[in-house]
Structure formats: C-alpha cells, structure tokens
Design an enzyme around this catalytic site. Sequence first.
Site, PDB file in Angstrom:
ATOM      1  N   THR A 178      14.813  -7.284   5.770  1.00 14.17           N
ATOM      2  CA  THR A 178      14.610  -5.921   5.320  1.00 14.17           C
ATOM      3  C   THR A 178      15.735  -5.525   4.508  1.00 14.17           C
ATOM      4  OG1 THR A 178      15.413  -4.983   7.163  1.00 14.17           O
ATOM      5  CG2 THR A 178      13.130  -5.396   7.384  1.00 14.17           C
ATOM      6  N   HIS A 193       0.603  -1.309   0.090  1.00 13.18           N
ATOM      7  CA  HIS A 193       0.189   0.012   0.043  1.00 13.18           C
ATOM      8  C   HIS A 193       1.137   1.305  -0.078  1.00 13.18           C
ATOM      9  CE1 HIS A 193      -3.691  -2.546   0.691  1.00 13.18           C
ATOM     10  NE2 HIS A 193      -2.914  -2.857   1.703  1.00 13.18           N
ATOM     11  N   ARG A 239      20.134  -9.699  10.541  1.00 13.98           N
ATOM     12  CA  ARG A 239      21.585  -9.220  10.134  1.00 13.98           C
ATOM     13  C   ARG A 239      22.629 -10.384  10.142  1.00 13.98           C
ATOM     14  NH1 ARG A 239      24.620 -10.184  14.717  1.00 13.98           N
ATOM     15  NH2 ARG A 239      23.317 -10.396  16.516  1.00 13.98           N
TER      16      ARG A 239
END
Length: 172
Positions: free
Chosen positions: A124, A71, A139
């Site tokens: 991410t 979105h 990580r």
Amino acid sequence: MRIVRNFVMRTLKRRSKVQPSAFVHVSSHIAKDLVAEEYVFVGKNCEIGPQVRLGRYTMLASAVSIIGQDHVHSDPNVPIQFSGRPAQSETVIGRDVWIGRNAIIMRGLIIGDGAIVGAGSVVTRNVPAREVWAGVPARKLRDRFMDPADEAAHRAMVAGPILEPRFAQPQT
C-alpha cells in the site's frame, strides 16, 4: 518458440510496448498499455491494470495483482457502483524486482530497483530500491544486500547494458 509466441501476443493482443524477450503467461489479464522492458516475466493468472510499467529482469509470480484506484467513493449520495472513476496514476515497478505469488500491489505506487515483495503481501506504500518487504500491509523486513559493495554492483548491473540470458548453475 518463445519469440514466435511473443510476436503473436504483441500482434494479436496489440501489446506493442512489451519487449519481445518478455514473457507474459496467456492466462494473465493484462491491460493493453502495459510497458514491459527486456526479460520481464509475468506468471499465470496475474491481473495487471492500466498504466503499469515493468522494468527489465522483473519477475511476477503467479496470481500477482496490480489493482486499485477503480472508483470514487467519497460522495455519500451516490452508490460506489455509479460514482465513476478517478484519474489513474502510473504504477512503476523497477528493474530486477521479484514479486511473490498472490501479492497485491495497489495502483499508483513505485517499487524501486532490486526490491523483493513476499508472497501474499499487500503493498500500500512505495517500496524503496533493494529492500525486502512482506506482510499485510507490507512493511520492510530488511535490506536485500548487507554489503555496500554488493549494493553498488547491483546498481551498476541494472543501469548497465542488457545482459544475455544464461541458465543458473546448480548450487552444491
């Protein structure tokens, strides 16, 4: 049996870009444009959105999600629910990648050949080839191979011809 099941899945669910040797569990919710190379394994209850490419020998454990970019949320005058969707980016998961249970991969990322993502991780950022990542957010923990000769052998294996499956022998 697997070949028949995969034929039915490819035909009925219109997943023509999933190789016959790949296994996608019937409980998983997979976009119709999934590209899965040879011997990919997708476990139970996975959620894979559009524009995802899985390289050969890649394994996704149960409940792995490849999500996000859903979105537009930058206009303060429009509720997110009504804001529309941005252009979608391709997510590329390389060859011989292992993604642990309940991991979340944000869409539009690249996970390099031979990488390992730990269970429950939230990825991410792009994950370089042959690295082990885990955590929230994920990580780097370490390199997958410590010996440069092992890394070179792995590079040759993933770039080489398709291997015939064989069951691993029990370790003693």
